[in-house]
Design a protein around this motif. Structure first.
Motif, PDB file in Angstrom:
ATOM      1  N   VAL A  57     -76.833  13.119  45.469  1.00 19.76           N
ATOM      2  CA  VAL A  57     -76.662  12.060  46.462  1.00 19.76           C
ATOM      3  C   VAL A  57     -76.486  10.715  45.757  1.00 19.76           C
ATOM      4  N   GLU A  58     -77.214  10.522  44.666  1.00 18.33           N
ATOM      5  CA  GLU A  58     -77.101   9.301  43.859  1.00 18.33           C
ATOM      6  C   GLU A  58     -77.114   9.708  42.401  1.00 18.33           C
ATOM      7  N   ARG A  59     -76.154   9.202  41.598  1.00 16.78           N
ATOM      8  CA  ARG A  59     -76.033   9.570  40.197  1.00 16.78           C
ATOM      9  C   ARG A  59     -76.486   8.413  39.314  1.00 16.78           C
ATOM     10  N   GLU A  61     -76.117   5.675  36.433  1.00 18.60           N
ATOM     11  CA  GLU A  61     -74.950   4.935  35.986  1.00 18.60           C
ATOM     12  C   GLU A  61     -75.142   4.444  34.562  1.00 18.60           C
ATOM     13  N   ALA A  75     -81.751   9.675  39.756  1.00 16.34           N
ATOM     14  CA  ALA A  75     -80.831  10.664  40.313  1.00 16.34           C
ATOM     15  C   ALA A  75     -81.484  11.276  41.539  1.00 16.34           C
ATOM     16  N   LYS A  76     -80.681  11.414  42.629  1.00 24.32           N
ATOM     17  CA  LYS A  76     -81.190  11.987  43.868  1.00 24.32           C
ATOM     18  C   LYS A  76     -80.368  13.226  44.228  1.00 24.32           C
ATOM     19  N   THR A 120     -86.058  13.101  44.322  1.00 17.98           N
ATOM     20  CA  THR A 120     -85.750  11.925  43.503  1.00 17.98           C
ATOM     21  C   THR A 120     -86.293  12.155  42.110  1.00 17.98           C
TER      22      THR A 120
END
Length: 1140
Positions: A57-59, A61, A75-76, A120
């Motif tokens: 869902v979230e990487r 960066e 990271a999610k 998470t």
């Protein structure tokens, strides 16, 4: 990357572009390293790839961080479509798993949102250093789904303020120092404004242009792209030039640079060769690898493959593939994932006194976890227990208190979880208090109270002193009711009685008043006397009993008052109870009974009678006689063409009577028909069997005979037959060599023959000599053997000889000599799966634990029990080169504990713990009481046994018996509570009860009987018994079923039967052809409730004739007879003629 530059570019732009151009190859190398790492991982997957899906869902960066600062990546992962928890890995570069580097510098955190079902994951780098720069990758996998993403970390140095000095703007060309080169004033020039018509510039890798350009063009390219340091440019180009690899003559395709594999998985390495017929060698850390179940070699055409199964940390090493003098190198990296918590702790709410359990599950079986509360680590003690069952870990708190309230944590090396404990206090309410009592002597006093909680226990006190249960004082607790019962009240029982519940500031009190009545009685006294008569048994006071028969000895006792009788065997008192050996006592008669006499019953017995007027004593001896034990160790000592010499050992126990001789039988192997070899007893223990068929296997067995009868048959001898020796064994090869041993293997002989192979003898000698030394005294059954005690460094020759009944075969000799030299190998214990958890066995069972290990030279094996050296002589240890055996012939409870096995070679060591628990049947329950009787029901209560058998009590079995029939019937089985209610009782009967304890070993051997009985009273019924008239049952013998003529087959046991009725009991006489059959072991006479049976064991033609049975008593006699015909089968006769 530097941008394309026009000649009129400003000097500052030239400097910036130069720095970018220098950094470009490094960034590219980092990216290529990450790509190579992913390729390296893909090479190790033997099966299909997982499906690549978008789980993130979230990487995380890419970022730039200043040296010394902290940085966190998040990271999610969406788990709404996943069947189980996803597995997250953080990697750096090619293969480095950061989970193994967790600590102060690299930290991990994991959280889960139950509403959104999103995991998470956070990775924090504390105080970043220059070595943290580079490419990173995070991977998430869940069964058949996976996803990954890459990011980079750039580390910058701390910016220092430049002094405002105009001289610092000057630059010199070259890199020789401060005073070298020419001054460069380009930094002081004014900057020109860029023209609006300039087109956007493209990123160009200047180093790729320089690598392909001619040396004469270097200066022009440097000028076009603003590079002023030509000397530094030349140095960097020199380093970037790669040497063309030399073309291999043996390999078409070499091994990859590295292979990465997860622990427990398998990996494969491939090479391709020019010559498909050439042989290759595989080396691990310079040592040649032998093919095995772990290392599998494959050869398909010109392709060679090495497969490593179930990789562990010892497989993390350098590997080589050798073809002739050429080699191909690679490395294998084994990754061990961190242990995470797959099932989190839950909050717990209990009441004071209840048990608390915190439970979690981890990702690895057998992993270690740490339990903590308020920053203090929790360990096992009397209150706290920590259990481990595979991946499940449990913290148990017995009888929770207010002090246990708080937050509890569980930690692993890859995560943590917490749970809160809340403990609530409980209150107690008195529903019925105890009342004052006034009783007379010998009456019963009962104090009774009722509280609100059924689980509350308490204590009774008299005048401040705790009351203990005894023969007169009974305490009971049924539900919420507590009772104190005093039978046969005496003056000293008067006082104040108090009941105090445990755990509560509460007490209930009442007073017991005693009413005294005086009675005077003067008893009559007469000394006791024993009237013992054993004159009919032969020797004085000696009784001989055949094993299995019943002994009943009635002894008349006189004396006033009635004397007390005590029977003893040696110093052991025989109590009056139900059982096989018991004493039955009446007013003037004491009976000593042995049901089914056994050998241990033999010995010296004494009877002692006492009363206030004196004492009397008598001694007697009981001797048990039986058939002997069977002979032992029947074996063949030698064979001929049609003969065999058999010998055996006499029986250990002769049954109490001398051995008269032996009977022998033989049979063909696989047949069930035994042939008798002698009809008269044979006195020696060595016998020569004749008339055997060559090439046929035979077995022998022997019977022992004494005056009582014939023993059971001995064990069968090993099969034997007359046969010639085999041919020589084949393909003798060396399997392993150490400093003093050599392991050999070979194939069986090509021509074995009907006799088979009994084993092999291995021999060795030094090269150039002919002095052969036998390595084993007894033949070995297997086709492998390790020769021990060899001289180190010597060159030896080996040979193998096959053995059977006929003797030695020709030898198979090794053509080349073997140098005795050790090969180093790390010690490793291979603990069997069943020993990784608690090993439970029953008392008396055998324990034989075989634990293999590896290591060269031979490791030093050491056993400890509970941290102390193992010195118990009943525990045996046997150790070979490859395994160690712990065996206990008969397990006892004190054998329970933790056994630690360690194997050590110099300073290298491996250990393993084995938890052994020995359990036994429990003891009987305590204090079985009938506490209440109502209607057709009776309530029973007891206490658990003192001896639980070293394990938990699983239940109780309750039985009842009425006083009329004395037959026991089961009421409940596997009753878990220490109380029960017996229903459906019969009106007018009086019942007694007994209770067995039960655990995993079964019911207790001893039983607890109820101390009182339950009487089911009749209501409004009265039965008038009619007058009893005794009937005269006397009668002379009369056969109700006669003997029947029979025809039987020789060699098969038979029996003839009839039935007789007589009172008093008749004497039975069996006759053959009018001759009385005496104590002949061939005949067995039985009398079961008037049914008479004569068993004839394996009759022959001589046993045929007229059989009669006569019954005699004081009122007369009767007789019946029959004819028995024994026939021999024709096949058997023809077989006997052929043998003759």
């Amino acid at each position: 990357m530097p941008e394309a530059k026009k000649p009129e570019a400003e000097p500052e732009e030239i400097a910036a572009k130069t720095d970018k151009a220098a950094a470009a190859p490094a960034d590219k190398e980092a990216r290529s390293a990450i790509e190579e790492g992913s390729e390296c991982r893909d090479e190790t997957v033997p099966g299909g790839q997982s499906e690549l899906t978008g789980l993130f869902v979230e990487r995380p960066e890419s970022t730039t961080v200043i040296k010394g600062k902290n940085v966190t990546f998040v990271a999610k992962v969406d788990s709404s479509d996943l069947l189980r928890k996803p597995n997250m890995k953080w990697l750096k570069g090619k293969w480095l798993d950061l989970g193994s580097k967790a600590g102060k510098h690299v930290q991990f955190k994991e959280a889960y949102d139950r509403n959104s079902k999103v995991y998470t994951y956070e990775m924090s780098i504390i105080k970043v250093v220059e070595g943290d720069a580079g490419g990173y990758r995070c991977e998430v996998t869940s069964k058949d789904k996976c996803d990954s993403c890459t990011f980079e970390v750039t580390v910058e140095a701390v910016q220092e303020e430049q002094p405002a000095n105009i001289l610092d703007a000057f630059k010199r060309s070259g890199d020789a120092g401060e005073d070298a080169g020419d001054l460069d004033f380009s930094a002081l020039l004014k900057k020109r404004e860029k023209k609006a018509r300039d087109e956007p510039k493209e990123d160009v890798d200047v180093w790729e242009i320089l690598k392909d350009a001619k040396p004469c063009d270097y200066e022009k390219i440097a000028f076009d792209y603003g590079i002023t340091d030509l000397r530094g440019l030349l140095k960097r180009l020199k380093k970037m030039k790669k040497v063309e690899p030399k073309k291999s003559d043996a390999f078409l395709k070499k091994l990859e640079q590295c292979y990465s594999v997860d622990k427990g998985k398998r990996t494969q390495m491939h090479v391709e060769l020019h010559d498909p017929n050439v042989q290759v060698k595989w080396l691990k850390n310079g040592v040649e690898i032998k093919p095995s179940a772990k290392y599998v070699f494959e050869c398909v055409g010109n392709k060679r493959t090495l497969t490593i199964n179930k990789c562990n940390l010892s497989d993390d090493a350098a590997y080589e593939c050798v073809v002739g003098e050429e080699k191909s190198f690679t490395e294998v990296f084994v990754k061990e994932p961190p242990v995470t918590i797959t099932k989190l702790l839950d909050d717990v709410h209990v009441v004071v006194g209840e048990k608390v359990e915190f439970e979690c599950e981890v990702s690895e079986e057998g992993a270690n976890v740490k339990w903590m509360k308020d920053g203090v680590e929790l360990t096992k003690d009397g209150k706290i227990r920590i259990k481990k069952d595979g991946k499940k870990h449990t913290l148990v708190i017995n009888e929770a208190t207010i002090e246990d309230i708080g937050m509890y944590y569980v930690y692993t090396n890859g995560g943590e979880s917490k749970g809160e404990l809340e403990v609530e206090a409980k209150e107690l309410e008195v529903l019925q208090s105890i009342a004052d009592l006034s009783v007379k002597a010998c009456e019963q006093a009962m104090f009774k109270c009722e509280v609100s909680d059924e689980k509350v226990v308490g204590k009774w006190f008299k005048d401040g002193v705790e009351v203990k249960p005894g023969n007169r004082i009974k305490m009971s607790h049924i539900g919420r009711i507590h009772k104190l019962t005093i039978d046969d009240v005496k003056p000293q029982d008067e006082g104040n009685y108090t009941f105090v519940p445990e755990g509560y500031a509460l007490s209930l009190s009442a007073k017991l008043n005693f009413i005294e009545i005086k009675i005077e009685y003067v008893p009559r006294q007469d000394p006791p006397k024993i009237h013992l008569d054993t004159s009919s048994t032969g020797s004085k006071n000696t009784i001989v009993v055949v094993a299995g028969n019943k002994l009943r000895l009635d002894v008349e006792i006189t004396g006033e008052p009635v004397p007390t009788v005590c029977w003893m065997k040696g110093d052991t008192v025989i109590s009056e109870a139900e059982g096989r050996v018991r004493v039955e006592t009446r007013t003037t008669l004491s009976s000593f009974v042995i049901e089914g006499a056994e050998r241990p019953d033999e010995g010296q017995y004494s009877i002692i009678v006492t009363n206030p007027a004196g004492e009397d004593r008598a001694e007697l001896t009981v001797k048990i006689v039986d058939v002997p034990n069977p002979p032992e160790n029947v074996r063949c000592m030698g064979v001929g063409e049609d003969t065999a010499t058999i010998t055996w050992d006499p029986p250990k126990f002769d049954g109490g009577a001398p051995i008269k001789g032996y009977l022998m039988e033989r049979k063909k192997q696989g047949s069930s028909r035994w042939t008798k070899l002698n009809f008269e007893v044979f006195e020696s223990t060595t016998y020569e069997a004749k008339k055997m068929i060559e090439g046929v296997f035979y077995e022998m067995r022997v019977f022992a005979v004494n005056g009582i009868g014939i023993s059971q048959p001995s064990g069968n001898s090993k099969p034997f037959m007359p046969i010639a020796p085999t041919s020589e064994p084949t393909r003798l090869t060396v399997e392993d060599v150490t400093d003093s041993t050599c392991a050999l293997k070979w194939r069986p002989p090509e021509r074995v023959g009907a006799g088979g192979v009994d084993g092999y003898i291995i021999e060795w000698c030094k090269e150039g000599e002919d002095n052969w030394v036998a390595a084993n005294k007894e033949p070995v059954d297997k086709n492998t053997y390790r020769v021990k005690g060899l001289p180190t460094g010597e060159k030896l020759l080996f040979r193998v000889v096959a053995m059977n009944i006929a003797g030695r075969s020709p030898p198979c000799t090794m053509k080349q000599s073997v140098t005795i030299r050790e090969i180093m190998e790390y010690p490793k214990i291979r603990l069997p799966r069943q020993l990784r958890t608690k090993f439970i066995r029953k008392v008396g069972e055998k324990i034989n634990l075989v634990i293999p290990f590896q290591g060269k030279p031979r490791p030093v094996v050491n056993w400890l029990k509970d941290g102390e050296p193992l010195e118990n002589k009943s525990v045996g240890i046997r150790t070979s080169d490859f395994d160690t055996i712990l065996f206990i012939r008969s397990a006892e409870r004190d054998h329970s504990g933790t056994y630690t096995l360690s194997v050590q070679i110099d300073n290298m060591q491996d250990k393993a713990d084995i938890h052994i628990q020995i359990v036994d049947k429990p003891g009987p329950p305590i204090n079985v009481m009938v506490t209440d009787v109502w209607g057709f029901n009776a309530a029973l209560e007891w206490k658990p046994p003192k001896d639980t058998g070293n394990t938990d009590i699983t239940g109780y079995t309750i039985q009842k018996a009425d006083k009329k029939t004395q037959g026991w019937f089961t009421v409940y089985e596997h009753n878990r509570r220490p109380s029960c209610t017996a229903s459906d009782l019969v009106m007018g009967n009086e019942y007694s009860f007994r209770v067995f304890s039960e655990n995993i070993c079964g019911l207790s051997d001893e039983v607890a009987f109820s101390k009182n009985t339950a009487i089911i009273g009749k209501t409004d019924l009265e039965y008038n018994k009619p007058a009893f008239k005794e009937r005269d049952m006397s009668s002379s013998p009369k056969f109700t079923a006669p003997l029947v003529d029979r025809v039987v087959v020789a060699g098969y046991s038979t029996a003839i039967s009839c039935a007789v009725r007589a009172y008093p009991k008749a004497k039975i006489v069996w006759m053959k052809n009018k001759m009385i059959i005496g104590e002949d072991p061939k005949f067995l006479m039985q009398n079961n409730q008037g049914v008479l049976t004569l068993n004839i064991r394996k009759p022959s033609q001589f046993d045929g004739g007229k059989y009669s049975c006569k019954a005699i008593n004081d009122l007369g006699e009767d007789e019946v007879e029959c004819r028995l015909e024994v026939r021999v089968l024709k096949e058997k006769k023809e077989g006997d003629e052929e043998k003759k």
